[in-house]
Each structure stands twice: as structure tokens, then as C-alpha cells.
Design a protein around this motif. Structure first.
Motif, mmCIF file in Angstrom:
data_model
loop_
_atom_site.group_PDB
_atom_site.id
_atom_site.type_symbol
_atom_site.label_atom_id
_atom_site.label_comp_id
_atom_site.label_asym_id
_atom_site.label_seq_id
_atom_site.Cartn_x
_atom_site.Cartn_y
_atom_site.Cartn_z
ATOM 1 N N GLU A 296 -35.955 -0.679 41.010
ATOM 2 C CA GLU A 296 -36.241 -1.979 40.397
ATOM 3 C C GLU A 296 -35.055 -2.471 39.577
ATOM 4 N N ARG A 297 -34.423 -1.544 38.868
ATOM 5 C CA ARG A 297 -33.281 -1.939 38.024
ATOM 6 C C ARG A 297 -32.106 -2.416 38.870
ATOM 7 N N LEU A 298 -31.763 -1.664 39.908
ATOM 8 C CA LEU A 298 -30.612 -2.042 40.725
ATOM 9 C C LEU A 298 -30.914 -3.227 41.634
ATOM 10 N N SER A 299 -32.093 -3.235 42.228
ATOM 11 C CA SER A 299 -32.420 -4.342 43.128
ATOM 12 C C SER A 299 -32.510 -5.656 42.371
ATOM 13 N N GLY A 300 -32.834 -5.577 41.083
ATOM 14 C CA GLY A 300 -32.968 -6.799 40.288
ATOM 15 C C GLY A 300 -31.686 -7.267 39.627
ATOM 16 N N SER A 301 -30.600 -6.515 39.800
ATOM 17 C CA SER A 301 -29.346 -6.873 39.125
ATOM 18 C C SER A 301 -28.180 -6.903 40.111
ATOM 19 N N TYR A 302 -27.771 -8.096 40.475
ATOM 20 C CA TYR A 302 -26.595 -8.259 41.329
ATOM 21 C C TYR A 302 -25.353 -7.692 40.627
ATOM 22 N N PHE A 303 -25.274 -7.863 39.313
ATOM 23 C CA PHE A 303 -24.120 -7.380 38.555
ATOM 24 C C PHE A 303 -23.983 -5.859 38.682
ATOM 25 N N LEU A 304 -25.082 -5.124 38.515
ATOM 26 C CA LEU A 304 -25.023 -3.663 38.606
ATOM 27 C C LEU A 304 -24.661 -3.209 40.020
ATOM 28 N N ARG A 305 -25.262 -3.833 41.013
ATOM 29 C CA ARG A 305 -24.963 -3.443 42.388
ATOM 30 C C ARG A 305 -23.503 -3.731 42.735
ATOM 31 N N ARG A 306 -23.007 -4.857 42.319
ATOM 32 C CA ARG A 306 -21.610 -5.183 42.613
ATOM 33 C C ARG A 306 -20.660 -4.250 41.849
ATOM 34 N N SER A 307 -21.021 -3.865 40.640
ATOM 35 C CA SER A 307 -20.193 -2.938 39.874
ATOM 36 C C SER A 307 -20.083 -1.585 40.576
ATOM 37 N N ILE A 308 -21.214 -1.061 41.069
ATOM 38 C CA ILE A 308 -21.202 0.206 41.808
ATOM 39 C C ILE A 308 -20.371 0.059 43.078
ATOM 40 N N HIS A 309 -20.540 -1.048 43.758
ATOM 41 C CA HIS A 309 -19.784 -1.343 44.984
ATOM 42 C C HIS A 309 -18.278 -1.297 44.722
ATOM 43 N N LEU A 310 -17.826 -1.965 43.710
ATOM 44 C CA LEU A 310 -16.392 -2.044 43.420
ATOM 45 C C LEU A 310 -15.841 -0.703 42.948
ATOM 46 N N ASN A 311 -16.605 0.004 42.135
ATOM 47 C CA ASN A 311 -16.138 1.300 41.637
ATOM 48 C C ASN A 311 -15.990 2.317 42.757
ATOM 49 N N GLY A 312 -16.890 2.295 43.728
ATOM 50 C CA GLY A 312 -16.848 3.276 44.797
ATOM 51 C C GLY A 312 -15.760 3.040 45.817
ATOM 52 N N ARG A 313 -15.451 1.808 46.094
ATOM 53 C CA ARG A 313 -14.517 1.464 47.165
ATOM 54 C C ARG A 313 -13.121 2.058 46.957
ATOM 55 N N THR A 314 -12.744 2.292 45.700
ATOM 56 C CA THR A 314 -11.400 2.802 45.415
ATOM 57 C C THR A 314 -11.294 4.315 45.585
ATOM 58 N N LEU A 315 -12.425 4.998 45.741
ATOM 59 C CA LEU A 315 -12.425 6.465 45.718
ATOM 60 C C LEU A 315 -12.254 7.104 47.088
ATOM 61 N N ILE A 316 -12.650 6.423 48.159
ATOM 62 C CA ILE A 316 -12.590 6.994 49.511
ATOM 63 C C ILE A 316 -12.083 5.923 50.471
ATOM 64 N N ASP A 317 -11.058 6.258 51.253
ATOM 65 C CA ASP A 317 -10.527 5.261 52.188
ATOM 66 C C ASP A 317 -11.106 5.373 53.592
ATOM 67 N N GLY A 318 -11.826 6.481 53.887
ATOM 68 C CA GLY A 318 -12.478 6.612 55.184
ATOM 69 C C GLY A 318 -11.574 7.040 56.323
ATOM 70 N N LYS A 319 -10.358 7.476 56.031
ATOM 71 C CA LYS A 319 -9.400 7.842 57.086
ATOM 72 C C LYS A 319 -9.176 9.348 57.192
ATOM 73 N N GLY A 320 -10.087 10.132 56.616
ATOM 74 C CA GLY A 320 -9.898 11.577 56.563
ATOM 75 C C GLY A 320 -9.909 12.267 57.913
ATOM 76 N N THR A 321 -10.744 11.811 58.834
ATOM 77 C CA THR A 321 -10.819 12.451 60.150
ATOM 78 C C THR A 321 -9.482 12.353 60.873
ATOM 79 N N GLU A 322 -8.846 11.214 60.775
ATOM 80 C CA GLU A 322 -7.522 11.033 61.389
ATOM 81 C C GLU A 322 -6.495 11.941 60.722
ATOM 82 N N ARG A 323 -6.560 12.051 59.394
ATOM 83 C CA ARG A 323 -5.611 12.915 58.684
ATOM 84 C C ARG A 323 -5.775 14.375 59.112
#
Length: 342
Positions: A296-323
Motif C-alpha cells: 500500500e505504501r509503495l503503490s500509493g507513492s510514485y515518489f518512493l517507487r521512482r526513488s527505488i527505481h533510480l537507486n537500483g539502476r546504478t548498481l547492476i548493468d546487466g552485462k555479467g553473462t557476457e563478461r
């Protein structure tokens, strides 16, 4: 000339299926480079998941695995041996090492010194933490951190296209390939009355959950190879602390975590400290009302969801299998192997 690669990977209800999923991803990449692949696994359900036209899959008994593999090792004379087995038996590793000739031995998610010293390389995408580290100790190369995660090749594309929508309408629940603690049922039950949300509940390949709650806003699907794509359609996800969490963080899907086991809780806590997910703790200890409140807290807050989205994107680039594929190819092509005492 094609290189020959033998992969030992175990999964199942108690171990989960993450090891099997990631080794199949890696095998696909190695096969595309023209290599011959042979799998050795411990349960029929793993055989079913690994089966395909591009390689051979052998079912072995864990207590007799080396005896069942010994003749194949002699006949194939492999260039590379990959072992992805949680707490792999040390005697098995010693026997594999002693019988493999000049084959390179690579272990995945292994931290025991007595096991690592037998290997030419150790890849710890999960156990290695969030930051990249590459080092060599006593002849063994170590590759640590999220840059070496074996994620789906689609992840990078999904990462580039995912957007957080202002209104939260769809929740995807995926709590592991086996879900030994039945957390999917708990999460679905917690959201039974939230009929303003569309709930997609994904049961894993080794899950023993049979019951399906009848509600118009809840849809169940059995194991899918398209889970990253399903995640990319979600406004919010409820996941365990395994590979699906890494996929969700990489794509940028705001996520609530119910960890299945202690080491998943460690992983989820690291991401939560970075603001990249909301971790509720070990799922078996979490009440349904706490799950409902978090949703309820996350679904009701665009700000919180976008904050989690932005914080996570910098941590993993998704290219590990190729490496990791490139690391393994380099190992196979480097013929001047430094022999180590077993």
C-alpha cells in the motif's frame, strides 16, 4: 577446433533453481561461440529445465557423481570444467581436479578457501557484494561483485526501456524456483482484498504449491522463461532475495523483498541500504499485514517507487553473462596453465 566444456550444476526443491537457470544462460553464450557443452545435474526437474538440442544433459547421483563422470572426463578430455553447486563436496572437487588433466576448473559462488585453492578461477557475482573486484591469490583468479552476475541477456534492453508509471496498477510476485517456505501463497493472500491491483503470481519450476486463489484480480502462471519480460511490465514486484531480485534491481522495477534464506537476507539488506528495494526480512517471519502495508505504501507513492527505481539502476548493468563468457574463453585459450598442488 571446438572446445569441450563440462558443467556440473545442482538444483531442486531445497536448493532452489537459480544455479540451474544461470548455468543454462551461460551455456547458451558458450555454445554460440562454437563450444561443445555437457551438463551433469542431480534431479530430474533440473534435467527437464536444461534439456535442449544444443548439448547433452546427464542425471547423476550426488554421492556417486564422480564415478558417473569419470569415464566421460577421460573420453572428452575437457578444456573447461564449471562447477555451480552450493557447498560442493570437497572430495568431489579434489577428484575432479586430479582427473581433469589440463582442463581449467571454475567455481561459482564459492567462498571456502579449501575449495577455492583447487580452482583456476572463482566467480562470486552474488557472494562478492555490490562492488567489482578482480584479484589473483596463489594462482587462483577471483571475480567479485555484481558485474559478474549471470543475468538474462534481455536485461540490458529492458533496463533501457523501463519507466516508472505515475499510477501503480500491476504487481508481479515471484518468490523463487522452488519457494520451499510457501511465501508465494502468503504474499497472494495478503493482497486478496486489493482488487484495484492486477496481481500476477509466478510459481517456479520446482515449486510444490498447487492451490490457486480464485479472484478476478489475481492470475497464476506456472514457470516461465520470460520472467524478466514479465517484471518489466510490472509497476511493483514482490520477490525473494535471489536472482529475481538482481533482475528487478537491474531493470529498475520497485521491489519488496521476502527473503527465503539467510544469505538472501544479506543480499537484500545491502540493496535496501542503497535504497534499491524495500526489504521486509525473512519471509517466514513476516506477517501478511506487513506485506499488505508495504504494498500500500509503495503503490500509493510514485515518489518512493521512482526513488527505488533510480537507486537500483546504478548498481547492476546487466552485462555479467557476457563478461563471464569472455573470462572463460580467455582461460581456455591460455594454454600455459600454472599447475597447482591438489
Amino acid at each position: 577446433m571446438n572446445k569441450k566444456i563440462m558443467i556440473v550444476v545442482y538444483g531442486g526443491f531445497l536448493r532452489g533453481m537459480g544455479h540451474v537457470v544461470r548455468m543454462k544462460r551461460l551455456a547458451n553464450q558458450l555454445f554460440q561461440e562454437g563450444n561443445d557443452i555437457s551438463f551433469y545435474t542431480n534431479e530430474q526437474i533440473c534435467v527437464e529445465m536444461l534439456s535442449g538440442p544444443d548439448w547433452h544433459v546427464h542425471l547423476v547421483q550426488e554421492s556417486k557423481a564422480f564415478l558417473q563422470m569419470e569415464q566421460d572426463i577421460k573420453e572428452l578430455n575437457p578444456d573447461l570444467l564449471l562447477i555451480d553447486v552450493l557447498d560442493c563436496d570437497l572430495q568431489f572437487l579434489r577428484l575432479i581436479k586430479a582427473s581433469s588433466g589440463s582442463a581449467r576448473l571454475v567455481l561459482f559462488e564459492e567462498i571456502r578457501a579449501e575449495a577455492c585453492q583447487l580452482a583456476d578461477a572463482v566467480v562470486n557475482g552474488i557472494y562478492g557484494g555490490l562492488d567489482e573486484k578482480h584479484m589473483q591469490v596463489d594462482g587462483t583468479e577471483y571475480f567479485y561483485g555484481t558485474p559478474y552476475l549471470l543475468l538474462d541477456q534481455e536485461i540490458s534492453r529492458l533496463k533501457d526501456t523501463y519507466e516508472v508509471r505515475k499510477e501503480c496498477k500491476k504487481v508481479v510476485i515471484s518468490l523463487g524456483g522452488s519457494d520451499p517456505r510457501g511465501l508465494l501463497s502468503k504474499a497472494v493472500s495478503a493482497l486478496l482484498e486489493d482488487d484495484h491491483l492486477h496481481i500476477l503470481a509466478v510459481t517456479g519450476k520446482a515449486s510444490r504449491i498447487e492451490e490457486q486463489i480464485e479472484a478476478e484480480h489475481i492470475q497464476f502462471i506456472r514457470h516461465t522463461d520470460q520472467l524478466p519480460a514479465r517484471l518489466s511490465e510490472a509497476d511493483l514486484a514482490i520477490v525473494a532475495g535471489g536472482m529475481t531480485l538482481y533482475e528487478a534491481v537491474c531493470i529498475g522495477v520497485p521491489s519488496i523483498v521476502l527473503s527465503q534464506v539467510d544469505h538472501q537476507a544479506v543480499t537484500a539488506a545491502r540493496f535496501a541500504q542503497k535504497g534499491a528495494c524495500r526489504h521486509l526480512g525473512l519471509g517466514e517471519l513476516v506477517d501478511e499485514k506487513d506485506i499488505r502495508c508495504a504494498v500500500e505504501r509503495l503503490s500509493g507513492s510514485y515518489f518512493l517507487r521512482r526513488s527505488i527505481h533510480l537507486n537500483g539502476r546504478t548498481l547492476i548493468d546487466g552485462k555479467g553473462t557476457e563478461r563471464v563468457k569472455n573470462i572463460l574463453i580467455h582461460l581456455m585459450n591460455h594454454h600455459q596453465k600454472e599447475h597447482k598442488d591438489v
